[in-house]
Motif scaffolding. Structure first.
Motif, short mmCIF file in Angstrom:
data_model
loop_
_atom_site.label_atom_id
_atom_site.label_comp_id
_atom_site.label_asym_id
_atom_site.label_seq_id
_atom_site.Cartn_x
_atom_site.Cartn_y
_atom_site.Cartn_z
N ILE A 1 0.85 -1.21 0.00
CA ILE A 1 0.00 0.00 0.00
C ILE A 1 0.88 1.24 0.00
O ILE A 1 0.68 2.20 -0.77
N SER B 1 2.32 2.38 -3.17
CA SER B 1 1.24 2.65 -4.13
C SER B 1 1.25 1.65 -5.29
O SER B 1 1.18 2.05 -6.45
N TRP C 1 -8.33 -4.74 -3.37
CA TRP C 1 -8.59 -3.44 -4.01
C TRP C 1 -8.66 -3.64 -5.51
O TRP C 1 -7.65 -3.93 -6.15
N LYS D 1 -14.56 -2.91 -8.67
CA LYS D 1 -15.50 -3.05 -7.54
C LYS D 1 -15.54 -1.74 -6.75
O LYS D 1 -16.59 -1.28 -6.31
N ALA D 2 -14.36 -1.12 -6.54
CA ALA D 2 -14.31 0.05 -5.65
C ALA D 2 -15.01 1.23 -6.32
O ALA D 2 -15.85 1.91 -5.71
N ASP D 3 -14.68 1.48 -7.60
CA ASP D 3 -15.23 2.69 -8.24
C ASP D 3 -15.79 2.25 -9.61
O ASP D 3 -15.19 2.50 -10.65
N PRO D 4 -16.93 1.56 -9.62
CA PRO D 4 -17.38 0.90 -10.87
C PRO D 4 -17.59 1.94 -11.97
O PRO D 4 -18.13 3.02 -11.75
N ARG E 1 -9.73 6.64 -13.71
CA ARG E 1 -8.83 5.48 -13.68
C ARG E 1 -9.64 4.21 -13.90
O ARG E 1 -10.82 4.15 -13.54
N GLY F 1 -11.85 -3.29 -0.58
CA GLY F 1 -11.59 -2.65 0.72
C GLY F 1 -10.11 -2.78 1.01
O GLY F 1 -9.31 -3.06 0.11
N GLY F 2 -9.74 -2.65 2.24
CA GLY F 2 -8.32 -2.66 2.58
C GLY F 2 -7.78 -4.08 2.67
O GLY F 2 -8.24 -4.99 1.95
N MET G 1 -21.84 3.22 -2.94
CA MET G 1 -20.76 2.24 -2.82
C MET G 1 -19.56 2.72 -3.67
O MET G 1 -18.42 2.35 -3.44
N ALA G 2 -19.85 3.58 -4.66
CA ALA G 2 -18.73 3.99 -5.51
C ALA G 2 -17.79 4.86 -4.69
O ALA G 2 -18.12 5.33 -3.61
N THR G 3 -16.61 5.12 -5.25
CA THR G 3 -15.62 5.92 -4.54
C THR G 3 -16.14 7.33 -4.31
O THR G 3 -16.79 7.90 -5.18
N TRP H 1 -15.47 11.01 -4.26
CA TRP H 1 -14.46 11.94 -4.74
C TRP H 1 -14.55 13.22 -3.90
O TRP H 1 -15.55 13.92 -3.95
N HIS I 1 -2.87 5.52 0.39
CA HIS I 1 -2.41 5.08 -0.94
C HIS I 1 -2.25 6.30 -1.85
O HIS I 1 -3.26 6.95 -2.21
N GLN J 1 -5.57 8.37 -1.89
CA GLN J 1 -6.72 7.45 -1.91
C GLN J 1 -6.72 6.67 -0.60
O GLN J 1 -5.66 6.35 -0.07
N SER J 2 -7.94 6.41 -0.09
CA SER J 2 -8.04 5.54 1.09
C SER J 2 -8.74 4.26 0.66
O SER J 2 -9.80 4.31 0.03
N LEU J 3 -8.12 3.13 0.96
CA LEU J 3 -8.70 1.85 0.51
C LEU J 3 -9.85 1.44 1.44
O LEU J 3 -10.90 1.01 1.00
N GLU J 4 -9.63 1.65 2.74
CA GLU J 4 -10.68 1.20 3.67
C GLU J 4 -11.95 2.01 3.44
O GLU J 4 -13.04 1.47 3.26
N ASN K 1 -12.59 3.97 0.92
CA ASN K 1 -12.92 4.09 -0.49
C ASN K 1 -13.21 5.54 -0.88
O ASN K 1 -14.29 5.88 -1.36
N ILE L 1 -11.25 9.34 -2.51
CA ILE L 1 -10.05 9.85 -3.19
C ILE L 1 -10.10 11.37 -3.19
O ILE L 1 -11.18 11.96 -3.29
#
Lengths: 369, 170, 420, 175
Positions: free
Chosen positions: A215, A218, A231, A235-238, A305, C407-408, D1-3, D5, D55, D75-78, D80, D82
């Protein structure tokens, strides 16, 4: 080495012409016997300064550039760039266009992982056999791309606002015929390698990247997921309607070369699942919206992205209402994944360094841009 | 072993062996010297074959060419560059004198003893050698094996990395 | 076992009849020296026609490339000549007219001599291998040690090639080939020692006759020795999975990096020659040579022998097509920690059985009981010793974990991904 | 659920909360931090559980004629989410920006590339060398005035017209 047997280290060049550096890439390794003491990468052999060229062409003229950065996954590159411009200029893409884009991106991921997993098997020594099987299937994908976009490798198929042409009639049955054969090849390739003791001995516990370092450095894509970090931008930012499709993300156990290999194999299966679902629910309607040739997005900046086969492929665009982007930056996943090359190779032997490099699955076109 | 072929073979082998032995002394590059030494060993094995002592000939090749020559090669490869050429040393003068002295002693010994020319060559087969080794000569055989084991253990101890260094190698 | 083969010259089952007839004919006509010279020439021509042509060229160069091609879902050479059969000749011609470079800083003498030193032993190896009851070049009583001695020479030639080329990759190749051959020589010799102890003779013709008498091939008698022999020989010959001396992916082409043209061609051709010699030796010692439980009265023995050699050679091709490559330190550990103890154990077991068999003077039937016992004992010994060395394959998961949400970090609970 | 921003304002609020007085300017999509307190702010943004920007996905530079901007996408993964932060360097000849390599190891290559193509010095960077171009390369290619022909002409499209000079530095796009 013990103090009695004294051997002074010497510098050895792995690359730029070397059978397993996946392109023109050099590692200047300081070596003491078989062990590597220090590894420093030398890149820039393929630097075409695309970011400077892109500043002098219109937004549509830049699309062929994106094919040539990561020449193993040109569809994904096109998709990333078009998403960034659509975000900048706030353009809507019709349903059918998004579904076609998903199908193309996932087929491209399978083709790219065929190359990545096959080349990794070559690096561990299973000389040519797994990669030949994967290449045979990849040829079918390239034929499908040629049928739809006119080119096998640098497809230049996507446009801002959708895709260049609609799918040909025989597209669906061609892809449906291809999927079971591909699944069979993935099982063969996995069967030959994953359970093989020699392969496990060569890839397990080699080039380990703990999740904190992954992490912090990066990393992205199979490198990040290999260390157990769940990650995935799909899934995270469809984007392009990925939330409608049901698929899983494979993640590894301890971030070594073996985990990354089995992740790439599993990702191929998931991509085939997505392609099937996208084909089933392919909506009708136009395949793209009309966009003026000399598009002039409003002043501002945008960063979009996607999950390319190698990791998070980002495009940062700044517009000053001119026909060409004021600033065009590509986030190269291969280059940033190389941040941990030194930590992965130092201490291991040269054979491990080659396996580590193979597990990152770099494409030099993307590194040097 | 008799007949026309043996004569030809003997002189050819003699020429090759002595030539290689001469080459060992003369050659500048130490590695050339070792390779010529290997040719000498093979020549000597050839002589054993001519004396129809095949077992000793094969043993000669296995031990000298297979093991000792490789040992010397490793020794040369691991020494740093400077010591590797067979350059001029001040010791040339005394070395020649010593060589001549040794040569005369050997020649005298060769002419002095009368060699018991055996009428027909005894069938020195491996079996008789094996039986002899384990019956009359069993003591030197055992002592030699103990010596070799000791040398082996010594070598391993010499190169073994110390405890903590070995940990991070594993 | 009565005389298998009659003495008439037309009896093709043993080609030595023909050569003996020719030599006797010459003796009547010309002085003895002429026969002395004609004999080796005749032997070499016969050997070339029945073994080198079909095995080295057809099976070795052409067959290997076609079989590996088929394993990799591609055709393999089929352009030159009918079905591509002239491919080896085409390769040779191409290599002959290619320029054999010698780098300026290379040690010219050593680099020139290395291929020659590599080729000579390859032909020598076939001197003591029996093709038929009387078809053998030199039936010397120490044939087995002859094979081990001659197989030590190409190691030196490879080292000369690596050291002479004065290039870092070649140096690695040279050091690796010597280190590996030295450490795989020991298990090889110990496994062949078990064969000698059991058949109480070192002459290869004697071993074949022993296997014909007892009607049991030594591969069934001591499977562990056969396995150790196969692994050690594939290490000596640098064949996958132990081809680290010319590991394409790591050190470009190992000690062959600076070679081109026919010099490289000699190395490539003689690699196949050594592999064939090792297969021929294995066929003789472990697969019963030219004897096939009485079949050799009808089918010419040298055909049986060549078929077995090609069968064994196919196993080499098979492993080359599929297995990945081990690392140098894993190979060393494998030789010293795994193969050597098993070879000693096998030697102890076989000599115990030999003693039992000879002392109490039991009939030949006991050999089959020994074979069964050895099979079980070998499997048990190999398994237990691997466990002792800490080899736990089942604790290595071969499938990644599947997650639905992004997720993380997802910690690994339950079975760890570790293991040897 | 999306990131999620983060807009410039949200990031500015978070930065002010963590390190008061660290924000120089905010714009609609990004927030520029003061160079002198940038390192402290970035470390706080990374360690604070609420923002959790562990991140650093993207780090690139941009040349706006009068100043250089180094753009950080965190960016934070947990959680989600940016956000886009910027640090500006106003001097044209020797632009210097604090290096964030000891906060995010991933910045090492991207900062070297920014130095190589823009000539922005990153003080505190372990081995700031040119990675893409060779050492003796004259100038930094991605700078706007790199290919300037005599008379201020700029290669490129210029409204598809002939080769008329490109308009003088555009109005500051990010305001």
């Amino acid at each position: 080495m013990s103090e009695i047997v004294q051997s002074e280290p010497f510098v050895m060049n792995i690359g730029p012409q070397h059978p397993s550096t996946h392109g023109v890439f050099r590692v200047k390794a300081t070596v003491d016997g078989e062990r590597i003491i220090d590894a420093e990468m030398v890149i820039g052999y393929l630097h075409r300064s695309m970011e400077k060229l892109a500043e002098e062409r219109t937004y549509t003229q830049n699309i062929p550039f994106t094919d040539r950065t990561d020449y193993l996954s040109s569809m994904s590159n096109n998709l990333g760039y078009c998403l960034a411009v659509e975000k900048l200029a706030d353009i809507e893409v019709p349903e059918r266009g998004q579904a076609i884009r998903v199908i193309m991106a996932e087929l491209q991921r399978v083709a790219s992982h065929c190359m990545g997993a096959g080349a990794f098997a070559n690096d561990t020594g299973a000389w040519q056999t797994p990669i030949m099987w994967f290449m045979r299937e990849r040829e079918k994908i390239l034929d499908i791309f040629e049928m739809t976009s006119g080119a096998r490798l640098t497809c230049n198929y996507m446009r801002i606002g959708g895709v260049a042409f609609d799918l040909p009639e025989s597209f669906e049955e061609e892809v449906r015929a291809f999927i079971p054969a591909m699944r069979q090849t993935i099982d063969d390739g996995e069967g030959l390698l994953s359970g093989n003791e020699i392969f496990i001995a060569r890839a397990r516990n080699v080039a380990v990247v703990p999740h904190e370092m992954a992490i912090n450095a990066s990393l992205s894509g199979p490198m990040l997921r290999g260390s157990g970090v769940a990650w995935d931008i799909r899934k995270a930012d469809p984007y392009c309607g990925y939330e409608q499709y049901d698929f899983e993300i494979p993640i590894g156990y301890q971030g070594d070369a073996y985990d990354r290999f089995i992740i790439r194999i599993e990702e191929m299966r998931q991509s085939l699942k997505i392609v099937e679902q996208a084909l089933d629910g392919l909506p009708g309607g136009p395949h793209s919206t009309e966009v003026p040739l000399a598009l002039r997005p409003p002043a501002g900046e945008a960063y979009a992205r996607i999950e390319s086969p190698r990791g998070e492929l980002g495009y940062y665009l700044v517009s000053d209402e001119g026909p060409s982007p004021y600033r065009f930056h590509i986030r190269p996943p291969s280059l940033i994944n190389l941040t941990v090359l030194r930590e992965m190779t130092v201490g291991g032997s040269i054979a491990d360094a080659i396996v580590a490099l193979g597990s990152i699955d770099i494409v030099v076109g993307e590194i040097d841009r | 072993m008799d007949g026309a072929g043996v004569g030809i073979a003997f002189w050819a082998l003699a020429f090759v062996t002595l030539g290689a032995a001469g080459g060992v002394m003369v050659s500048r590059n130490l590695l050339h010297a070792v390779l010529l030494l290997i040719v000498t060993f093979i020549g000597v094995a050839g002589f054993f074959v001519l004396l129809s002592a095949e077992f000793i000939a094969m043993a000669q090749i296995v031990i000298y060419v297979g093991a000792i020559a490789v040992l010397m090669l490793f020794a040369i490869v691991l020494t740093p560059r400077t010591i590797r050429d067979n350059s001029e040393t001040a010791m040339v003068g005394p070395a020649i004198l010593l060589g001549i002295a040794l040569g005369t002693v050997f020649l005298f010994v060769i002419y002095d003893t009368e060699w018991a020319v055996v009428a027909s060559d005894p069938a020195l087969s491996a079996e008789d050698l094996g039986k002899a080794l384990l019956s009359t000569w069993v003591l030197p055989f055992e002592i030699a094996s103990v010596l070799l084991t000791a040398a082996l253990v010594g070598a391993i101890m010499l190169v073994r990395t110390s405890e903590e260094e070995a940990e991070d190698d594993a | 076992m009565g005389p298998l083969v009659t003495d008439h010259w037309y009896d093709l089952r043993d080609l030595s009849n023909i050569s003996r007839e020719i030599l006797e004919g010459i003796d009547k006509v010309a002085p003895s020296e002429v026969a002395y010279i004609v004999a080796p020439v005749l032997g070499f021509v016969a050997f070339f026609l029945i073994f080198v042509l079909p095995s080295q060229l057809i099976v070795g160069v052409y067959g290997e490339r076609r079989i590996i091609g088929r394993m990799q879902a591609r055709r393999g050479p089929n352009r030159v000549g009918p079905f591509g059969l002239l491919q080896p000749i085409a390769d040779a011609i191409k290599l002959l007219q290619k320029e054999a470079l010698t780098p300026k800083t290379a040690d010219r003498a050593i680099m020139w001599a290395a291929p020659i030193f590599f080729v000579a032993p390859a032909v020598l190896l076939f001197a003591t291998i029996p093709f038929g009851p009387r078809m053998i070049f030199a039936d010397i009583p120490v044939a087995l040690i002859y094979f081990i001695a001659i197989s030590a020479l190409p190691v030196l030639a490879a080292f000369m090639a690596g050291w002479g080329s004065n290039n870092k990759y070649s140096l690695y190749g040279a050091m690796r080939v010597v280190a590996m051959s030295v450490s795989y020589e020991v298990p090889l010799v110990l496994s062949l020692l078990a064969v000698v102890v059991f058949s109480s003779t070192m002459s290869l013709q004697g071993i074949v006759l022993f296997q014909a008498d007892v009607n049991l091939w030594l591969v069934f008698m001591m499977p562990l020795a056969f396995l150790i022999y196969f692994i050690s020989v594939s290490a000596e010959l640098n064949r996958t999975p132990t081809d680290i001396a010319e590991a394409e992916s790591e050190i470009v082409a190992g000690y062959l990096t600076e070679y081109s043209g026919m010099k490289w061609g000699l190395f490539y051709g003689m690699d196949i020659g050594y592999a064939l010699a090792a297969s021929a030796f294995a066929a003789t010692v472990f697969l019963g040579g030219w004897s096939m439980w009485g079949l050799e009265e009808w089918v010419p023995p040298w055909m049986i022998f060549i078929a077995k050699t090609h069968l064994f050679y196919f196993v080499f091709i098979w492993t080359r097509g599929t297995l990945p490559r081990l690392r140098i330190d894993q190979l060393m550990a494998f030789a010293w920690k795994f193969l050597l103890p098993l070879a000693v154990f096998n030697l102890f077991l076989v000599s115990l059985e030999r003693l039992l068999w000879v002392e109490n003077d039991i009939g030949d039937g006991i050999v089959f009981a020994f074979a069964a016992g050895n099979l079980v004992a070998s499997a048990a010994a190999a398994y237990l010793w691997a466990r002792l060395l800490g080899y736990r394959p089942e604790r290595i998961p071969t499938k990644p974990r599947l997650v639905r949400e992004a997720g993380g970090y997802v910690p690994v609970e339950g079975q760890t991904g570790g293991g040897e | 659920m999306a990131t999620k921003w983060w807009s410039g304002a949200e990031l500015a609020a978070a930065a002010e909360r963590l390190v008061p007085g660290s924000v120089a300017r905010t714009s609609e999509t990004a927030c520029a931090l003061k160079p002198e307190s940038a390192l402290q702010t970035f470390r706080a943004l990374r360690d604070d559980p609420e923002t959790d920007f562990v991140h650093l996905t993207n780090l690139c530079a941009a040349d706006y004629w009068d100043h250089f901007e180094v753009v950080y996408h965190l960016q934070s993964l947990e959680r989600n989410q940016i956000a886009c932060a910027k640090v500006e360097a106003w001097e044209r000849e020797e632009p210097v920006v604090p290096s964030v390599v000891d906060i995010w190891q991933g910045a090492w290559i991207q900062e070297s590339e920014a130095y190589d193509l823009f000539g922005i010095g990153f003080e505190g960077h372990p081995n700031l060398t040119r990675i893409l171009l060779w050492e003796g390369y004259p100038g930094h290619p991605l700078r706007k005035d790199f290919l300037a022909m005599p008379g201020g002409l700029q290669p490129g499209l210029n409204e598809f017209a002939g080769t008329s000079a490109k308009p003088e530095p555009p109005v500051h796009p990010v305001q």
